[in-house]
Every structure is written in structure tokens, then in C-alpha cells.
Scaffold this active site. Sequence first.
Site, mmCIF file in Angstrom:
data_model
loop_
_atom_site.group_PDB
_atom_site.id
_atom_site.type_symbol
_atom_site.label_atom_id
_atom_site.label_comp_id
_atom_site.label_asym_id
_atom_site.label_seq_id
_atom_site.Cartn_x
_atom_site.Cartn_y
_atom_site.Cartn_z
ATOM 1 N NE ARG A 23 -62.158 -23.244 -48.061
ATOM 2 C CZ ARG A 23 -62.839 -23.470 -46.946
ATOM 3 N NH1 ARG A 23 -63.537 -22.507 -46.385
ATOM 4 N NH2 ARG A 23 -62.827 -24.646 -46.367
ATOM 5 C CG ASN A 41 -64.892 -23.792 -50.314
ATOM 6 O OD1 ASN A 41 -63.899 -23.680 -51.014
ATOM 7 N ND2 ASN A 41 -64.965 -24.670 -49.325
#
Length: 98
Positions: A23, A41
Amino acid sequence: MSGEQLVKVSFEVFGRVQGVSFRYYTSEEANRRGLCGWVENTPRGTVQGEIEGPLEQVRGMKRWLESTGSPYSRIERAEFGPEVAVVRNTLQPFDILR
């Protein structure tokens, strides 16, 4: 950005993409390309999000998501929604949601 076609696309990346700073690297790459959107996520062990900006920058980011990711990730595949034309950016500067 005047005169450039703007698009928005959703994505989900499968493989070893959680616990490997995926990320963070996605956010850094999107910001480097001047894109808006978000990444998070999922409970399924994937990473999903949306990217928005000039067509060619979005397409470059899609290639990055399919093949590069973070140094310790292992991308099995990336799935993308359709490229939807937008008149102006509807998303905020790129952000990590969770």
C-alpha cells in the site's frame, strides 16, 4: 491537465501483497504520477483501490500494479474494472485507507 482525458478505474491485486508495504509503495507511485485515489487491504488477503487521473498515467499505474508493486511483494495477478471517463477528479489525493 487541461485537454487530457481523465478516467477512474478500480483494481484488486492478488498474491503476496499484504505485510510487504504494498500500500505504501502504491501510494508513493500514484503520487509520483499525479494520480488521485485510495488503496486498502482486504480481509481476503488482497489489496484493492481506485485510481483516477489522466488516461496515460492511469494506464501506466495499471502496468505498475500488475508487474512491480513493492520490493517484497509477489503479484499473482491484478484485476481492473472498466476505465470510466470523468469530467474532473472526483477523488482526493491518493491515500491509504487501512
